[in-house]
Scaffold this motif. Sequence first.
Motif, PDB file in Angstrom:
ATOM      1  N   VAL A  23      -3.352  -5.946  -4.035  1.00 33.88           N
ATOM      2  CA  VAL A  23      -2.748  -5.491  -2.853  1.00 33.88           C
ATOM      3  C   VAL A  23      -2.168  -7.086  -2.405  1.00 33.88           C
ATOM      4  O   VAL A  23      -1.023  -7.893  -2.309  1.00 33.88           O
ATOM      5  CB  VAL A  23      -3.045  -4.718  -1.635  1.00 33.88           C
TER       6      VAL A  23
ATOM      7  N   LEU B 156     -11.423   2.642   0.656  1.00 31.31           N
ATOM      8  CA  LEU B 156     -10.346   2.060   0.573  1.00 31.31           C
ATOM      9  C   LEU B 156     -10.407   1.819   1.917  1.00 31.31           C
ATOM     10  O   LEU B 156     -10.446   0.596   2.651  1.00 31.31           O
ATOM     11  CB  LEU B 156      -8.713   2.795  -0.002  1.00 31.31           C
TER      12      LEU B 156
ATOM     13  N   THR C 196      -4.773   5.681   2.133  1.00 33.18           N
ATOM     14  CA  THR C 196      -3.672   5.190   1.537  1.00 33.18           C
ATOM     15  C   THR C 196      -2.515   4.706   2.419  1.00 33.18           C
ATOM     16  O   THR C 196      -2.227   3.836   2.639  1.00 33.18           O
ATOM     17  CB  THR C 196      -2.404   5.144   0.456  1.00 33.18           C
TER      18      THR C 196
ATOM     19  N   ALA D  15       1.212   4.187  -3.600  1.00 26.32           N
ATOM     20  CA  ALA D  15       0.079   4.708  -3.184  1.00 26.32           C
ATOM     21  C   ALA D  15      -0.090   5.472  -3.680  1.00 26.32           C
ATOM     22  O   ALA D  15      -0.869   5.818  -3.918  1.00 26.32           O
ATOM     23  CB  ALA D  15       0.941   5.341  -1.733  1.00 26.32           C
TER      24      ALA D  15
ATOM     25  N   PHE E   2       1.043  -1.387  -0.175  1.00 26.65           N
ATOM     26  CA  PHE E   2      -0.137   0.123   0.131  1.00 26.65           C
ATOM     27  C   PHE E   2       0.611   1.368  -0.083  1.00 26.65           C
ATOM     28  O   PHE E   2       0.063   2.194  -0.350  1.00 26.65           O
ATOM     29  CB  PHE E   2      -0.550  -0.391   1.260  1.00 26.65           C
TER      30      PHE E   2
ATOM     31  N   ALA F  12      -4.167   2.498   5.213  1.00 25.43           N
ATOM     32  CA  ALA F  12      -4.899   1.592   4.669  1.00 25.43           C
ATOM     33  C   ALA F  12      -3.447   0.547   5.033  1.00 25.43           C
ATOM     34  O   ALA F  12      -3.234  -0.971   5.115  1.00 25.43           O
ATOM     35  CB  ALA F  12      -5.041   1.327   2.958  1.00 25.43           C
ATOM     36  N   ALA F  13      -2.675   0.671   4.605  1.00 27.84           N
ATOM     37  CA  ALA F  13      -0.981   0.633   5.431  1.00 27.84           C
ATOM     38  C   ALA F  13      -0.740   0.305   6.846  1.00 27.84           C
ATOM     39  O   ALA F  13      -0.483  -0.884   7.690  1.00 27.84           O
ATOM     40  CB  ALA F  13      -0.264   0.949   4.906  1.00 27.84           C
TER      41      ALA F  13
END
Length: 485
Positions: free
Chosen positions: A193, A157, A107, A85, A81, A110-111
Amino acid sequence: MPLLDPALWSGKASIGTWTPPTGGTAPVVEPATGDVLDVIGVATAEDVQVAAGRAARAQPAWARLPYTERAAVLRRAGDLFTEHAEEIRQWLIREAGSIPGKASFETVTAAQECYEAAALVSRPLGEVLPSAEPRLSLARRVPAGVVGVIAPFNVPLVLGIRSVAPALALGNAVLLKPDLRTAVSGGVAVMRVFEEAGLPEDVLHLLPGGAATGAALVSAPQVRVISFTGSTAAGRKVGAAAAEHLKRAHLELGGNSALIVLPDADLERAASTAAWGSFFHQGQVCMTTGRHLVHASIADEYVERLAHKAAQLPVGNPDKEEVALGPVIDAGQRDKIHALVTASVDGGARLAAGGTYRDLFYRPTVLTGVTDASPAYAEEVFGPVAPVRTFTDLDEAVALASATPYGLSLGILTADVMRGLELAERIPTGLVHINDQTVNDEAVAPFGGVAGSGTGARFGGAANIEAFTETRWITARSAQAPYPF
């Protein structure tokens, strides 16, 4: 090759492999321009059933892997991610109408969700219980099995990955149904991913679709837990259907959150805080500040400052211009927003700013003189609208803040933090932020609302263990138990 190369997913869903589903295709539309960016496959009930069967067969082997191997997949997903990004961010800008800062937030989050999920697998998943019998007695958390995740369009996301990542980490297989309007940034990005991170085949499936697809997901016998984020009306249907099939449903629903501004608040900062709470991502966030409750002694200045802030905020295409607000998601949402604003003004409220639009770009709007009967105050607008109402004492503030079917978030602005905390104790919500606005989220924090806003804190931190596992009672004796029969 780019992570989100359309050659991989255009016109397809991921049901074990990328394949055209039986429901045809739907356009991927850029709301800022109306341009069709590509097409996405639409999954049907038949596709859901195939995916659910494959997921159920794949899940036990995934759960049996050493926890270190599952954690490694989640960590790699977090790294991916970050690595991709900019590519994902561009899809969030064009497909979801996000301004670049909001897209970057997604982003990064999400990581972080993946890293936090990786840490879940090494937490204690049980406890030793006392027993009146001569035996070892344990309570152990085990994977639920197959988890269905239904995610919305607004923060696509984050609102998908915050269930997908912990559910996978804890040994479940997952069926993800993103909203068709944001199926790339909220679905394809997640699927790609995890493919690149080394997740075994069939442990995660991507099933873009509408209400019928979601209904099939809820009714699929192999799916044991539903994680739904969306409107309260839709959530009631999901909850009822899940109950009929005797499965758990974690519901994160709508809100009409209040920001209470006490007379000792710093008004210069308050206007900035309030504008962010109401106008961030065009107000299309469940936690959006939907009601501004301001002490009567400072209300005029507050409205003046907030209206000035609203009038100065640039609105436009976030892919081409430096703007504070992008487009709302579609014409239906725009028309709903405008109808609520218009009905409120017709009922006696006054426009201090905004109330106009061009195409899907709705100006940030400030309303004063609202009452219980003003639709833009009483209902969740899901748009960039800030209704302001006054109170004269704390009892009235509590009564106004509590007079809603929702119970998601609450913000209180005051120089006296303890008074703010004491005030918050009197108002039922799942989230409270003293000296901050209502839109806040962190991967490590429990998240959820009460009453019409959902079924409590079912996401974030240790709450994920409860959400995506079952508790199993296990006993063991040193010798076979004797009985009188």
